[in-house]
Enzyme design. Structure first.
Site, PDB file in Angstrom:
ATOM      1  N   GLY A 134       0.785  -1.233   0.000  1.00  0.00           N
ATOM      2  CA  GLY A 134       0.000   0.000   0.000  1.00  0.00           C
ATOM      3  C   GLY A 134       0.817   1.283   0.000  1.00  0.00           C
ATOM      4  O   GLY A 134       0.364   2.303   0.523  1.00  0.00           O
ATOM      5  N   THR A 135       2.001   1.269  -0.630  1.00  0.00           N
ATOM      6  CA  THR A 135       2.753   2.541  -0.678  1.00  0.00           C
ATOM      7  C   THR A 135       2.062   3.542  -1.614  1.00  0.00           C
ATOM      8  O   THR A 135       2.151   4.751  -1.393  1.00  0.00           O
ATOM      9  CB  THR A 135       4.223   2.334  -1.115  1.00  0.00           C
ATOM     10  OG1 THR A 135       4.260   1.803  -2.434  1.00  0.00           O
ATOM     11  CG2 THR A 135       4.968   1.424  -0.148  1.00  0.00           C
ATOM     12  N   MET A 150      -4.103  -7.274  -6.640  1.00  0.00           N
ATOM     13  CA  MET A 150      -3.446  -8.319  -7.428  1.00  0.00           C
ATOM     14  C   MET A 150      -4.405  -9.364  -7.995  1.00  0.00           C
ATOM     15  O   MET A 150      -3.992 -10.481  -8.291  1.00  0.00           O
ATOM     16  CB  MET A 150      -2.374  -9.009  -6.575  1.00  0.00           C
ATOM     17  CG  MET A 150      -1.250  -8.076  -6.149  1.00  0.00           C
ATOM     18  SD  MET A 150      -0.469  -7.219  -7.522  1.00  0.00           S
ATOM     19  CE  MET A 150       0.519  -8.534  -8.184  1.00  0.00           C
ATOM     20  N   HIS A 183       0.282   0.722 -13.131  1.00  0.00           N
ATOM     21  CA  HIS A 183       1.063  -0.444 -13.547  1.00  0.00           C
ATOM     22  C   HIS A 183       2.516  -0.031 -13.770  1.00  0.00           C
ATOM     23  O   HIS A 183       2.780   0.995 -14.412  1.00  0.00           O
ATOM     24  CB  HIS A 183       0.477  -1.030 -14.836  1.00  0.00           C
ATOM     25  CG  HIS A 183       1.202  -2.263 -15.277  1.00  0.00           C
ATOM     26  ND1 HIS A 183       1.006  -3.495 -14.667  1.00  0.00           N
ATOM     27  CD2 HIS A 183       2.133  -2.448 -16.237  1.00  0.00           C
ATOM     28  CE1 HIS A 183       1.793  -4.388 -15.250  1.00  0.00           C
ATOM     29  NE2 HIS A 183       2.493  -3.785 -16.193  1.00  0.00           N
TER      30      HIS A 183
HETATM   31  C1  GRF Z   1       2.899  -1.185  -7.626  1.00  0.00           C
HETATM   32  O1  GRF Z   1       4.152  -1.356  -8.238  1.00  0.00           O
HETATM   33  C2  GRF Z   1       1.817  -1.115  -8.667  1.00  0.00           C
HETATM   34  O2  GRF Z   1       2.229  -0.517  -9.857  1.00  0.00           O
HETATM   35  C3  GRF Z   1       1.507  -2.556  -8.898  1.00  0.00           C
HETATM   36  O3  GRF Z   1       1.612  -3.154  -7.618  1.00  0.00           O
HETATM   37  C4  GRF Z   1       2.513  -2.411  -6.818  1.00  0.00           C
HETATM   38  C5  GRF Z   1       1.822  -2.052  -5.548  1.00  0.00           C
HETATM   39  O4  GRF Z   1       2.666  -1.471  -4.630  1.00  0.00           O
HETATM   40  N1  GRF Z   1       0.220  -2.704  -9.542  1.00  0.00           N
HETATM   41  P1  GRF Z   1       2.075  -0.844  -3.289  1.00  0.00           P
HETATM   42  O5  GRF Z   1       1.220  -1.910  -2.619  1.00  0.00           O
HETATM   43  O6  GRF Z   1       1.297   0.382  -3.664  1.00  0.00           O
HETATM   44  O7  GRF Z   1       3.266  -0.525  -2.460  1.00  0.00           O
END
Ligand code: GRF
Length: 216
Positions: free
Chosen positions: A16-17, A100, A119
């Protein structure tokens, strides 16, 4: 009378960054400098109960829920429950930020042109999981980040925003990941701001093309 906020829901499966970037940059901010409406991260839903991103939402006081397929008869039922939950909360925009799982056609139809995904590649290159690794294995000299509307196909819908970064070899995946994530954390909030401000629309002459009024 105050203008109602632009309500955003973020769907996650993990760290969730990107959610954090939205909480830190657009949450509670004005949609446009001249207006009174604000952007509100109004809800966060996770496909997994153990997603660390849920804590980020909790810390920010944002309502959360878990919609795991295993808690429902099948994916279509999960999608329906998730869609109902979002609609009950009057969500204007759904953001897939590291969500995901595929969402079925019925869900996509419910939120058509109101749902974006981030993405880590320059689509249509390297769709699917492991996009950064795919780019490096291919020897690509340029990769980047894409924010796009979600349609029925994986990482395929009309592109709202893209930004590139150069790769050199031998490549260090961890370092590239950091650069890609930093880019995501800038590009996704920018795209959400533009959508909230009503500056993004599908080209009536070509539904693949997104017209962006990029005035600032
Ligand atoms: C990100 O790289 C996004 O592009 C991909 O999954 C990752 C999620 O990262 N779809 P986070 O959970 O937001 O840290």
């Amino acid at each position: 009378m105050a203008t109602p906020p632009f309500r955003v829901a973020v769907l996650i499966s993990g760290t969730g960054t990107n959610l954090q970037a939205l909480l830190d940059t657009v949450h509670g901010q004005r949609v446009a400098p001249e207006g009174t409406a604000t952007i509100q991260i109004a809800a966060v839903a996770s496909s997994r109960p153990d997603a660390p991103g849920l804590e980020r939402a909790g810390r920010a006081g944002v309502e959360t829920a878990v919609f795991a397929i295993s808690d429902h008869p099948d994916r279509a039922a999960r999608d329906r429950a998730l869609g109902d939950w979002l609609e009950e909360r009057g969500i204007d925009l759904v953001v897939l930020a590291g969500f995901m799982e595929m969402l079925g056609p019925e869900f996509v139809g419910r939120f058509r042109n109101r749902m974006v995904n981030v993405h880590p590649s320059l689509l249509p290159a390297f769709p699917g999981v492991g996009a950064i690794e795919q780019a490096v294995e291919h020897g690509a000299r340029v990769t980047g980040v894409t924010v796009h509307f979600v349609d029925e196909h994986l990482d395929n819908g009309p592109i709202v925003a893209q930004e590139a970064l150069e790769l050199s070899y031998p490549a260090r995946i961890a370092e590239i990941e950091q650069r890609v994530h930093a880019l995501e954390h800038r590009l996704l909030p920018r795209a959400v701001r533009l959508i909230a401000a009503g500056r993004v629309r599908i080209d009536p002459h070509n539904p693949r093309v997104v017209l962006v009024d990029n005035v600032d």
